[in-house]
Design a protein around this motif. Structure first.
Motif, short mmCIF file in Angstrom:
data_model
loop_
_atom_site.label_atom_id
_atom_site.label_comp_id
_atom_site.label_asym_id
_atom_site.label_seq_id
_atom_site.Cartn_x
_atom_site.Cartn_y
_atom_site.Cartn_z
N PHE A 21 0.86 -1.19 0.00
CA PHE A 21 0.00 0.00 0.00
C PHE A 21 0.89 1.23 0.00
CE2 PHE A 21 -1.88 3.55 2.34
CZ PHE A 21 -3.00 3.80 1.55
N LEU A 22 0.51 2.23 -0.80
CA LEU A 22 1.26 3.48 -0.89
C LEU A 22 0.29 4.65 -0.82
CD1 LEU A 22 3.72 5.32 -1.64
CD2 LEU A 22 3.17 4.85 -4.03
N GLY A 23 0.63 5.62 0.03
CA GLY A 23 -0.13 6.87 0.08
C GLY A 23 0.82 8.05 -0.01
N TYR A 24 0.46 9.06 -0.81
CA TYR A 24 1.33 10.22 -1.05
C TYR A 24 0.48 11.48 -1.11
CZ TYR A 24 4.17 13.53 -3.80
OH TYR A 24 4.84 14.64 -4.26
N LEU A 25 0.96 12.56 -0.46
CA LEU A 25 0.26 13.84 -0.50
C LEU A 25 1.27 14.97 -0.56
CD1 LEU A 25 -2.36 15.54 -0.22
CD2 LEU A 25 -2.01 15.46 2.26
N ASN A 26 1.06 15.89 -1.50
CA ASN A 26 1.87 17.11 -1.61
C ASN A 26 0.93 18.31 -1.58
OD1 ASN A 26 3.31 19.08 -4.11
ND2 ASN A 26 4.29 18.79 -2.13
N LEU A 27 1.19 19.24 -0.65
CA LEU A 27 0.41 20.46 -0.53
C LEU A 27 1.32 21.66 -0.78
CD1 LEU A 27 -1.62 19.72 2.73
CD2 LEU A 27 -2.54 19.79 0.41
N GLU A 28 0.84 22.61 -1.58
CA GLU A 28 1.59 23.84 -1.83
C GLU A 28 0.76 25.04 -1.38
OE1 GLU A 28 4.30 22.60 -5.74
OE2 GLU A 28 2.66 24.07 -5.93
N PHE A 29 1.45 25.98 -0.70
CA PHE A 29 0.80 27.19 -0.20
C PHE A 29 1.58 28.40 -0.70
CE2 PHE A 29 0.23 23.76 2.79
CZ PHE A 29 -1.11 23.83 3.17
N ASP A 30 0.92 29.31 -1.37
CA ASP A 30 1.54 30.59 -1.74
C ASP A 30 1.41 31.52 -0.53
OD1 ASP A 30 1.97 29.53 -4.20
OD2 ASP A 30 0.34 30.60 -5.20
N LEU A 31 2.45 31.59 0.29
CA LEU A 31 2.41 32.42 1.48
C LEU A 31 2.50 33.90 1.15
CD1 LEU A 31 4.78 30.31 3.77
CD2 LEU A 31 2.31 30.12 3.48
N HIS A 32 3.09 34.19 -0.01
CA HIS A 32 3.29 35.56 -0.48
C HIS A 32 3.51 35.47 -1.98
CE1 HIS A 32 5.63 39.30 -1.19
NE2 HIS A 32 4.89 39.80 -0.21
N ASP A 33 3.47 36.59 -2.66
CA ASP A 33 3.72 36.56 -4.10
C ASP A 33 5.05 35.92 -4.43
OD1 ASP A 33 1.32 37.76 -4.58
OD2 ASP A 33 2.14 39.77 -4.86
N ASP A 34 6.01 35.99 -3.51
CA ASP A 34 7.36 35.49 -3.78
C ASP A 34 7.77 34.33 -2.88
OD1 ASP A 34 7.84 37.48 -5.73
OD2 ASP A 34 8.23 38.93 -4.13
N VAL A 35 6.86 33.80 -2.08
CA VAL A 35 7.21 32.73 -1.13
C VAL A 35 6.22 31.59 -1.25
CG1 VAL A 35 7.63 32.11 1.28
CG2 VAL A 35 8.20 34.42 0.47
N MET A 36 6.74 30.37 -1.41
CA MET A 36 5.89 29.19 -1.50
C MET A 36 6.36 28.15 -0.50
SD MET A 36 4.97 26.70 -4.73
CE MET A 36 6.56 25.87 -4.74
N LEU A 37 5.41 27.54 0.20
CA LEU A 37 5.67 26.44 1.13
C LEU A 37 5.12 25.15 0.53
CD1 LEU A 37 6.37 25.16 3.93
CD2 LEU A 37 4.07 25.89 4.67
N SER A 38 5.94 24.10 0.54
CA SER A 38 5.52 22.79 0.03
C SER A 38 5.67 21.76 1.15
CB SER A 38 6.37 22.39 -1.17
OG SER A 38 6.06 21.08 -1.61
N LEU A 39 4.58 21.06 1.44
CA LEU A 39 4.58 20.00 2.46
C LEU A 39 4.33 18.67 1.77
CD1 LEU A 39 2.39 21.67 5.24
CD2 LEU A 39 4.89 21.66 5.06
N THR A 40 5.11 17.65 2.15
CA THR A 40 5.00 16.35 1.50
C THR A 40 4.98 15.25 2.56
OG1 THR A 40 6.21 17.16 -0.43
CG2 THR A 40 6.00 14.78 -0.19
N TYR A 41 4.10 14.28 2.35
CA TYR A 41 4.07 13.10 3.22
C TYR A 41 3.81 11.87 2.35
CZ TYR A 41 2.54 9.61 6.62
OH TYR A 41 2.43 8.46 7.36
N ASP A 42 4.56 10.81 2.60
CA ASP A 42 4.25 9.55 1.93
C ASP A 42 4.42 8.40 2.91
OD1 ASP A 42 6.97 8.11 1.52
OD2 ASP A 42 7.37 10.07 0.63
N TYR A 43 3.65 7.34 2.67
CA TYR A 43 3.64 6.17 3.54
C TYR A 43 3.63 4.92 2.67
CZ TYR A 43 1.90 2.58 6.75
OH TYR A 43 1.75 1.42 7.47
N THR A 44 4.53 3.98 2.96
CA THR A 44 4.60 2.72 2.23
C THR A 44 4.57 1.56 3.22
OG1 THR A 44 5.92 3.66 0.43
CG2 THR A 44 5.98 1.28 0.68
#
Length: 711
Positions: free
Chosen positions: A237-260
């Motif tokens: 079983f594999l689960g994967y999630l990537n979330l991106e947040f534009d915190l500002h016009d010039d700043v982006m936060l990327s959160l990633t989680y995966d489970y195998t």
């Protein structure tokens, strides 16, 4: 069937030229284009032309085109491996002939680049983060796989001389997508996949991408322990999630989680006799059917991208990989002078639990400045790695068994056994400058300082790793480069209770390489042709050999002395060669030898490492019959390889042919695709990677059927 390796290699590497009957009309260069400060990956649905990728994020730790990279790099996009219905990393890397497979026992995969084995602890990256890869890496989450050839220690610290594998994951998308896939084979295996993404708010400043996979695999080989005709099975079983947040016009936060979660019965592979012939039948599994390995892997990461100005960018990231494994192993082995099929063989069961915790972090500043009449693309950065490993193990007694014996599962519990731990921290600081002198000349210079601190005294390692390169561009669509690079790969201790030198501390391996190569883009940039000649030398080589006669319970001995000297050349082609024909192909010639004068290993002087063929080649093509129907043809050639370090046992060369066909259609505005593939079309019998005690037996003719729907 037999075929001249030289003839096949030449045909495979030059196939694209013979197919180029007319000029391509589409430019498939996929270099990244920053129209906005924040890069957003857009998914545009079916695209059958994506064979060529224009840049590699791992080669230079930045968005620099392959044509401006003075290094041999091969990027394998997920489009190609989806066509091939690949299910693991080994089936992806067959698209690069400089990569050869090793043993696949214990539900893990070993690879060699240019004849050097990739270390599972330092040979693999995910999005530039070091990734412990002692298991079968999931590929459904990957956007592309980058084969970075030659030493990369200047950018990544501890790594081997052959190169690195950088796995780039799929990114969040602002465009709504929902893909469902299913595939099966003649053994009854099934795999269900879901790939979805889109924006979570009207402003599209919060985006996501998720992948879910459920796989049940049934293999063709069977256990021989009297429990019936049980084949090896795998449940994943594999689960994967990537979330991106534009915190500002010039700043982006990327959160990633995966489970195998990956559990499978154990098949250590086949045994070879002194003549290189397989012992027993091709279907025989010598492990007990109760043996298994159960892997649980989690990755939790965060990355921040800040566009400081029009010319400068800061990226920083953190990843925590948690990898735990239980392995109940029967550990079968042949007994000297005895035929396992008639006289029996030995098993020595053990139950072990491994716990790896790998924390990585980095911070990079990249930018462009003009100074001294030149443009400078500058990288300044640092990274840190915090490593922990814990082992618990309970071992049983050795016993002789006969094929067909019903051997009960042993009463072993790793919690009642021995316990050991090890930790280290690794720090690195690096600076790199790609200087553009004029339209024709570029110079690359880089330097890195590494420090690894372990528990205990006298075990710390230090290194300075330089890298230099020069690029000459005689035309807008072509470049010629030379480079020099060094590698630094700290070694741990010998950790094997059946090794004479169990517990011995190992010194780092040091390597250096000279390479000259060329890259050309033809047909409006639709086709990339590459070639490289390389010469690599490694000192303090770690060699594990099987003893002719066991010493007590010890069957192996690990030593460090002498050198390895590998040299050769490779060529490749990737992209569009006519309006409806696409190709990816490569070929490598390799001359790999041990060079040693130590009394302990003098018998290896002039010998070739295991699984380092002189010739290897591959080709995969797509012919679009109509807008809805496409055919694929592929072939893989692997030359003769040695199955032991003494070079007394040889695995024959082989050619494997593959075929595929796909039909696309739409139902109620839903794009659908049906694919049928045949792997090993002519049912060729062959031996894949591994030594004479754990060789992987190549699959016979293998059928796969897949369905995909894009909502």
């Amino acid at each position: 069937m037999k075929i001249s390796p030289i003839a096949f290699a030449v045909v495979a590497s030059l196939a694209s030229a013979s197919l180029a009957a007319e000029e391509a009309t589409n430019d498939t260069d996929n270099g990244l284009d920053f129209e906005l400060n924040i890069e957003r990956i857009q998914v545009t649905g079916m695209n059958f032309n994506n064979y060529k990728v224009g840049s590699s994020s791992g080669a230079m730790r930045g968005d620099i085109a392959l044509m401006d990279t003075p290094q041999s790099v091969n990027v394998i996009p997920d489009f190609v491996t989806d066509e091939q219905l690949a299910t693991n990393l080994s089936e992806v890397l067959v698209n690069d002939s400089s990569v050869t497979g090793g043993s696949e026992k214990w539900n893990r995969q070993v690879f060699n680049i240019r004849g050097f084995e990739l270390d599972s602890g330092s040979g693999f990256l995910i999005n530039g983060h070091q990734q412990f890869s002692h298991y079968v890496q999931p590929i459904e989450t990957l956007q592309q796989v980058e084969v970075l050839k030659g030493p990369s220690s200047m950018l990544y610290g501890q790594s081997g001389p052959g190169g690195l594998i950088n796995m780039v994951t799929k990114k969040a998308t602002s465009e709504t997508m929902f893909d469902f896939g299913f595939d099966t084979d003649e053994n009854g295996s099934t795999r269900f996949q879901l790939d979805a993404g889109g924006a979570l708010n009207d402003a599209e400043s919060i985006r996501y991408r998720t992948v879910l996979v459920k796989q049940d695999t049934k293999y063709w080989r069977e256990y021989q322990d009297g429990e019936g005709d049980d084949s090896q099975e795998r449940d994943r079983f594999l689960g994967y999630l990537n979330l991106e947040f534009d915190l500002h016009d010039d700043v982006m936060l990327s959160l990633t989680y995966d489970y195998t979660d990956d559990k499978t019965g154990i098949d250590r592979g086949g045994w070879l006799d002194d003549n290189g012939d397989l012992v027993g039948d091709r279907e025989d599994i010598w492990d007990m059917s109760w043996a298994f390995t159960d892997n649980e892997v989690q990755n939790l990461g965060a990355d921040v991208t800040w566009f400081i100005s029009d010319d400068w960018k800061m990226t920083t990231g953190y990843n925590h990989q948690s990898f735990t494994r239980q392995r109940l192993d029967s550990s079968p082995s042949m007994v000297a002078g005895m035929d396992p099929t008639t006289d029996g063989y030995q098993i020595k069961a053990f139950d072990r639990h491994d716990d790896w915790q790998l924390k990585t972090a980095y911070m990079d500043f990249t930018g462009t400045i003009d100074a001294f009449g030149m443009e400078h693309q500058v990288l300044v950065g640092a990274n840190i790695l915090d490593y922990y490993y814990g082992l618990q193990r309970d071992s049983g007694d050795a016993q002789m068994v006969m094929p067909g014996d019903n051997v009960p599962r042993p009463d072993l519990d790793y919690n009642n056994g021995t316990h050991s731990e090890s930790t280290y921290k690794h720090y690195g600081f690096y600076v790199q400058d790609l200087m553009t002198i004029n339209d024709q000349w570029q110079v690359l210079a880089g330097l890195r300082y590494d420090e690894q601190k372990k528990d205990g005294e006298g075990e710390n390692s230090y290194a300075v790793s330089p890298k230099f390169g020069v690029i000459y561009s005689p035309a807008d669509n072509g470049s010629i480069y030379v480079n020099y690079a060094q590698s630094f790969n700290p070694q741990s201790i010998v950790n094997s209770d059946n090794d004479v030198n169990d517990g011995m501390n190992l010194d780092p391996e040091y390597g250096e390489q000279f390479e000259i190569g060329t890259k050309w883009e033809l047909y409006d940039g639709g086709l990339l042709l590459t070639g490289a000649v390389f010469d690599t030398t490694v000192t303090n080589v770690t060699v594990r050999e099987q003893l002719d006669q066991p010493i007590g319970d010890h069957e192996y001995i690990t030593t460090q002395s002498g050198k390895q000297h590998h040299r050769g050349f490779e060529v490749g082609a990737q992209g569009q060669v006519s309006d409806n024909v696409f190709v990816t192909s490569s070929m490598m010639y390799l001359d790999a030898k041990y060079v040693t004068s130590s009394e302990d290993t003098e018998q290896l002087d002039g010998k070739t490492p295991v699984d380092a063929p002189e010739w290897s080649a591959n080709i995969w093509t797509r012919y679009e019959v109509t807008d809805d129907v496409a055919l694929n043809f592929g072939a893989i050639y692997v030359g003769e390889r040695f199955a032991n370090t003494q070079n007394t046992i040889v695995k024959d060369d082989y050619v494997r042919f593959d075929f595929g066909a796909a039909y696309s259609f739409a139902v109620h505005n839903t794009d659908m695709n049906v694919r049928f593939n045949i792997k090993n079309l002519f049912d060729t019998e062959y031996l894949d990677g591994g030594t004479n005690t754990d060789v992987t037996v190549g699959d016979g003719r293998h059928f796969s059927l897949a369905f995909e729907a894009k909502f």
